[in-house]
Motif scaffolding. Sequence first.
Motif, PDB file in Angstrom:
ATOM      1  N   GLY A  35      46.344 -30.373 -31.434  1.00  0.00           N
ATOM      2  CA  GLY A  35      47.570 -31.036 -31.837  1.00  0.00           C
ATOM      3  C   GLY A  35      47.893 -30.875 -33.308  1.00  0.00           C
ATOM      4  N   TYR A  36      47.125 -30.023 -33.995  1.00  0.00           N
ATOM      5  CA  TYR A  36      47.277 -29.926 -35.444  1.00  0.00           C
ATOM      6  C   TYR A  36      48.530 -29.159 -35.846  1.00  0.00           C
ATOM      7  CZ  TYR A  36      46.260 -28.677 -40.290  1.00  0.00           C
ATOM      8  OH  TYR A  36      46.341 -28.500 -41.635  1.00  0.00           O
ATOM      9  N   VAL A 397      44.843 -25.295 -49.869  1.00  0.00           N
ATOM     10  CA  VAL A 397      44.355 -26.189 -48.829  1.00  0.00           C
ATOM     11  C   VAL A 397      43.523 -27.301 -49.454  1.00  0.00           C
ATOM     12  CG1 VAL A 397      42.859 -26.350 -46.791  1.00  0.00           C
ATOM     13  CG2 VAL A 397      44.366 -24.360 -47.090  1.00  0.00           C
ATOM     14  N   ASP A 398      43.738 -28.533 -49.019  1.00  0.00           N
ATOM     15  CA  ASP A 398      42.968 -29.656 -49.546  1.00  0.00           C
ATOM     16  C   ASP A 398      41.474 -29.443 -49.299  1.00  0.00           C
ATOM     17  OD1 ASP A 398      45.272 -30.909 -50.367  1.00  0.00           O
ATOM     18  OD2 ASP A 398      45.444 -32.162 -48.564  1.00  0.00           O
ATOM     19  N   GLY A 399      40.679 -29.640 -50.362  1.00  0.00           N
ATOM     20  CA  GLY A 399      39.230 -29.514 -50.232  1.00  0.00           C
ATOM     21  C   GLY A 399      38.760 -28.100 -49.978  1.00  0.00           C
ATOM     22  N   ILE A 400      39.514 -27.103 -50.435  1.00  0.00           N
ATOM     23  CA  ILE A 400      39.196 -25.712 -50.106  1.00  0.00           C
ATOM     24  C   ILE A 400      37.818 -25.303 -50.622  1.00  0.00           C
ATOM     25  CG2 ILE A 400      40.374 -24.813 -52.152  1.00  0.00           C
ATOM     26  CD1 ILE A 400      40.030 -23.137 -48.695  1.00  0.00           C
ATOM     27  N   GLY A 439      35.352 -22.128 -39.273  1.00  0.00           N
ATOM     28  CA  GLY A 439      35.841 -21.827 -40.612  1.00  0.00           C
ATOM     29  C   GLY A 439      37.321 -21.526 -40.617  1.00  0.00           C
ATOM     30  N   MET A 440      37.777 -20.829 -39.592  1.00  0.00           N
ATOM     31  CA  MET A 440      39.202 -20.534 -39.466  1.00  0.00           C
ATOM     32  C   MET A 440      40.004 -21.818 -39.303  1.00  0.00           C
ATOM     33  SD  MET A 440      40.893 -18.034 -36.635  1.00  0.00           S
ATOM     34  CE  MET A 440      42.649 -18.093 -36.293  1.00  0.00           C
ATOM     35  N   LEU A 445      43.984 -22.132 -40.709  1.00  0.00           N
ATOM     36  CA  LEU A 445      45.071 -22.807 -39.998  1.00  0.00           C
ATOM     37  C   LEU A 445      45.918 -23.708 -40.889  1.00  0.00           C
ATOM     38  CD1 LEU A 445      43.567 -23.694 -36.500  1.00  0.00           C
ATOM     39  CD2 LEU A 445      44.764 -21.638 -37.253  1.00  0.00           C
ATOM     40  N   PRO A 446      45.331 -24.442 -41.848  1.00  0.00           N
ATOM     41  CA  PRO A 446      46.194 -25.257 -42.716  1.00  0.00           C
ATOM     42  C   PRO A 446      47.231 -24.430 -43.464  1.00  0.00           C
ATOM     43  CG  PRO A 446      43.927 -25.987 -42.907  1.00  0.00           C
ATOM     44  CD  PRO A 446      43.902 -24.730 -42.090  1.00  0.00           C
ATOM     45  N   GLY A 447      46.911 -23.171 -43.766  1.00  0.00           N
ATOM     46  CA  GLY A 447      47.874 -22.312 -44.436  1.00  0.00           C
ATOM     47  C   GLY A 447      49.062 -21.950 -43.562  1.00  0.00           C
TER      48      GLY A 447
END
Length: 542
Positions: A35-36, A397-400, A439-440, A445-447
């Motif tokens: 659902g992200y 990305v947050d916390g990258i 890791g992906m 995915l956030p990108g």
Amino acid sequence: MDSTTVTHSSWLRSLIGWPALTVGLLLIALISHLGYLPLDTSSDEPRRALVALEMILSGDYITPTLNGELYFNKPPLYNWLIIGFYKLAGNYSSFALRLPMVISLLLFGLTIYGFVRRYMPVRKSPPAMVSFVVAMMVLTNGRVLIYDSLWSSIDIPFGWLTYSAMMLVYHFDQRRNYWALFLCTYALTALGFLTKGLPSVVFQALTLVSWFSYTRQFRRLFHPAHVVGVSLFLLIIGSYYIAYFSRNHIPLANVASVLFDESAKRTVSTFGIWETLLHLLTFPFEMIYHFVPYLLLLVLLFSRTSIKTIKREPFIAFNALVFSVNVLVYWTSPQVYARYLIGLLPLLFTVLAYFYYEHSVPDTPARKWIEWLWLGLTAIVTIGVWVAVFHPKTRIVDGIVWKTALVFFLLSVCAWWLWQDTQNRLGRMLLVMVVIRIGMNWITLPGRLASRQFYKDESERIARETRRRPLYGYRETIGSTGATDVNSFHIAAFRGQILRKTDTRIPNAYYIADSTSLVGNQYQPIDTVRLFDRHPARLVKF
């Protein structure tokens, strides 16, 4: 207790950890993203979502439509699955849309495990372990794990149905139960047809003819049960189409021609001889690329004795033969997507796993070369993950930093484990692939979220602005290529009404129209809208 039993027992004790860990991490990887992200804008997912949504909004669960127009390309079974999950969830979320795919994928894996566990002729390794590896090879190869399992793919449930029908041919042939063979396989073929159309019929025919010819049982094709099986197939699909044509008074040829074109449009008849010849040469290399890292094991088959080895074991012969015959459908078709082969993968992976565990040892030159390549690729990915900290699309990305560090640590552990285990590096590669997918999920995915969210927000803004007025897509602005299905879905879901296409200008109605469709018209501009992919259009009144 003999030495073989002791060896198997020690194998099982040593393997209790990594299979459970691999399955657990895989479930997390598959479910955590569902659902992200909004609809995938680079696949057929918006079309699957839109067709299912329009069936709900119209109340007509027999007639698939797209932007209100009849849609013939795919029969409705997968749409019905999506509709069921929409209704269970009480919304049209990405989670509900993709859950049927994940469940189908996991059931696919269990089906592979069950058949391979029952029939795989392994003696040097535990059958349970080898069958687990074969199932996980299908679930964790590059194409499935890193792409197709991200979105609502029709090819995963279709692949599950296809493989199940093929395996039941072998299963019931071994039992000499031909009534069960033809009835069960044709029932699954009918479900496959209602999912994706004609390919299921082609696979059924090629599987039956090739296997019964190979085993010199061609007369089985004339068994009375075959006639009954075909009748069952016709009854299942006929029941649907009788209901369809009783509701939609259109010529049968309209539907049949589209289904045929969907299957024939990627063949030599469309692309010509030269493109076909080029495809014949490049196809094997494309498949190795898509289904990394496991198809590298094909090197193990390059032996003078490999054909004799395959023929000695009926189950291996069945898998090799049925794969070889059915893959020709795609090998000879110039325009093929790798996802079409998902249903055939377990057949090939079964043969490759058999050769890996039964007919090679760590010192076998071909196996050693493959495993060194796996080690090298794992090392490259482990070190290369740090690129995410500097790449423009991922560094935001947050916390990258801590995410990258954690993925680097996990991959480092996997690389060390892969290095240490010389006996079963194939099993360890499964875990490497799952960690890559995790890791992906964290890093890549956030990108993608911003671009997908853009189209969702843009579509819902227009839907909100026109909520109290009729809204249409004007001429070919939407729905003509499939690129705008993502916009149509978000608008229809927000408004609770189908976004229909029309050439008619209705007073006081709003229209989404691009510059091409507006040529020669007088109109009042209301707003601007960006359709996929950044296609400029306007919200207008005539």
